[in-house]
Design an enzyme around this catalytic site. Structure first.
Site, short mmCIF file in Angstrom:
data_model
loop_
_atom_site.label_atom_id
_atom_site.label_comp_id
_atom_site.label_asym_id
_atom_site.label_seq_id
_atom_site.Cartn_x
_atom_site.Cartn_y
_atom_site.Cartn_z
CG ASN A 269 -0.36 0.75 2.44
OD1 ASN A 269 -0.36 1.96 2.61
ND2 ASN A 269 0.25 -0.07 3.35
CE LYS B 267 2.50 0.38 12.95
NZ LYS B 267 1.15 0.29 12.71
CB CYS C 25 5.94 9.24 9.02
SG CYS C 25 4.34 9.37 10.25
N GLY D 107 -3.99 -6.40 11.25
CA GLY D 107 -4.02 -5.59 10.15
C GLY D 107 -4.61 -5.93 8.93
N GLY E 180 1.90 -7.81 12.34
CA GLY E 180 2.60 -8.28 10.99
C GLY E 180 2.17 -9.53 10.61
#
Ligand code: FMN
Length: 288
Positions: A51, A137, A109, A237, A215
């Site tokens: 993604n 994270k 990020c 997720g 994960g």
């Protein structure tokens, strides 16, 4: 304890899924609204999902005014994921948050350097801005994730969320052009599991902080393996995109997997992958 992974569940449109979780983690919120990256933003591959959403979100002002009040109505503990491009970005958002269970500091990020000093600098700024529990994270791509864990602990983190996606690329079979608009994206799903296990294992050796492991979890056994490596909670997720009922199934499978191995409880499983070698600490406390 079962959570969703940030960005993988829209709580307001999936109340049945949320009802199966112990806490809800929001999509990462940045200071300003972000439209996200150019499409296509999702590509399925043989062993996982790519993604390049690009942290699309309405920004913290609209999040606080519109989304957070509606999320509070869900009635379960909320974790707000915070992102940004400087330590000040993160700290200011943290200072605006109250009445939630925890803040997840997304240190993965784009454009945020993940050297231990930089991650620690961001966590230290967040620590100075809030008394809420702070979960850092981390990316699995650090050379030594245990070292990053120790650095963020020293900077004031109360826990770790492990792991974020890892960079990947998929090509169109015919044209050989990248399938994502931005070419490179974050790779998640089944292929990430061994990488996540290694990160949780390394961080459990490095620190006694509570760990949310994630994960590639698709089954109760996957969740059990993260706990055996030292995770205190597990987040789901990619699996939620194709199976919204996954939390209930995985919870049931996890209980079966614990009993089938002769353990009296999940607590007994925690850290067993480390054998007789002591992990860094015992019984860390989760904020919910
Ligand atoms: C579509 C998508 C969007 C995501 N958005 C975020 C996000 O906003 N913030 C974040 O910290 N992680 C985000 N992630 C990463 C997940 O929270 C999680 O760390 C990662 O996907 C690994 O777990 P999984 O293999 O179970 O999906 C996103 C993942 C996906 C697939």
């Amino acid at each position: 304890m079962l959570l969703n992974a940030s960005g993988c569940l829209d709580a307001l449109t999936a109340p049945d899924t949320v009802a199966e979780l112990d806490a809800f983690v929001t999509k990462t919120v940045t200071p300003l609204p972000r439209p996200g990256n150019e499409p296509p933003r999702i590509a399925e591959t043989d062993f996982g999902l790519l993604n390049s959403i690009g942290l699309a979100n309405p920004g913290r002002v609209e999040f606080l005014a519109e989304q957070l009040p509606r999320l509070r109505e869900l009635g379960l503990p909320l974790w707000v994921s915070v992102g940004g491009f400087s330590a000040d970005d993160y700290a200011e958002t943290c200072s605006m948050l109250e009445g939630i269970a925890a803040i997840e500091v997304n240190l993965s990020c784009p454009n945020v350097d993940e050297a231990p000093e930089s991650a620690a600098e961001i966590v230290a700024a967040c620590r100075a801005a809030t008394d809420l529990p702070l979960f850092a994270k981390l990316s699995p791509a650090s050379w030594d994730v245990g070292e990053v864990a120790r650095a963020v602990e020293a900077a004031g983190a109360d826990g770790l969320s492990l792991v974020n996606t890892i960079r990947g690329l998929a090509l169109d079979e015919r044209t050989l052009a990248p399938r994502l608009g931005r070419a490179v994206g974050g790779y998640s799903g089944p292929a990430l599991k061994p990488i996540a296990l290694a990160a949780v294992y390394a961080c459990r050796r490095a620190t006694a902080l509570p760990i949310v492991g994630m994960g590639g979890v698709r089954t109760g056994l996957d969740a059990l393996e993260l706990v055996a490596c030292g995770a205190n909670a597990v987040a789901l997720g990619t699996v939620l995109f194709c199976e919204p009922d996954a939390p209930a199934r995985i919870r049931a499978e996890l209980a079966e997997a614990v009993a089938a191995r002769g353990f009296a409880s999940l607590d007994e499983v925690r850290g067993v992958a480390h054998g007789g070698v002591a992990a860094a600490g015992e019984r860390p406390v989760m904020p919910v």
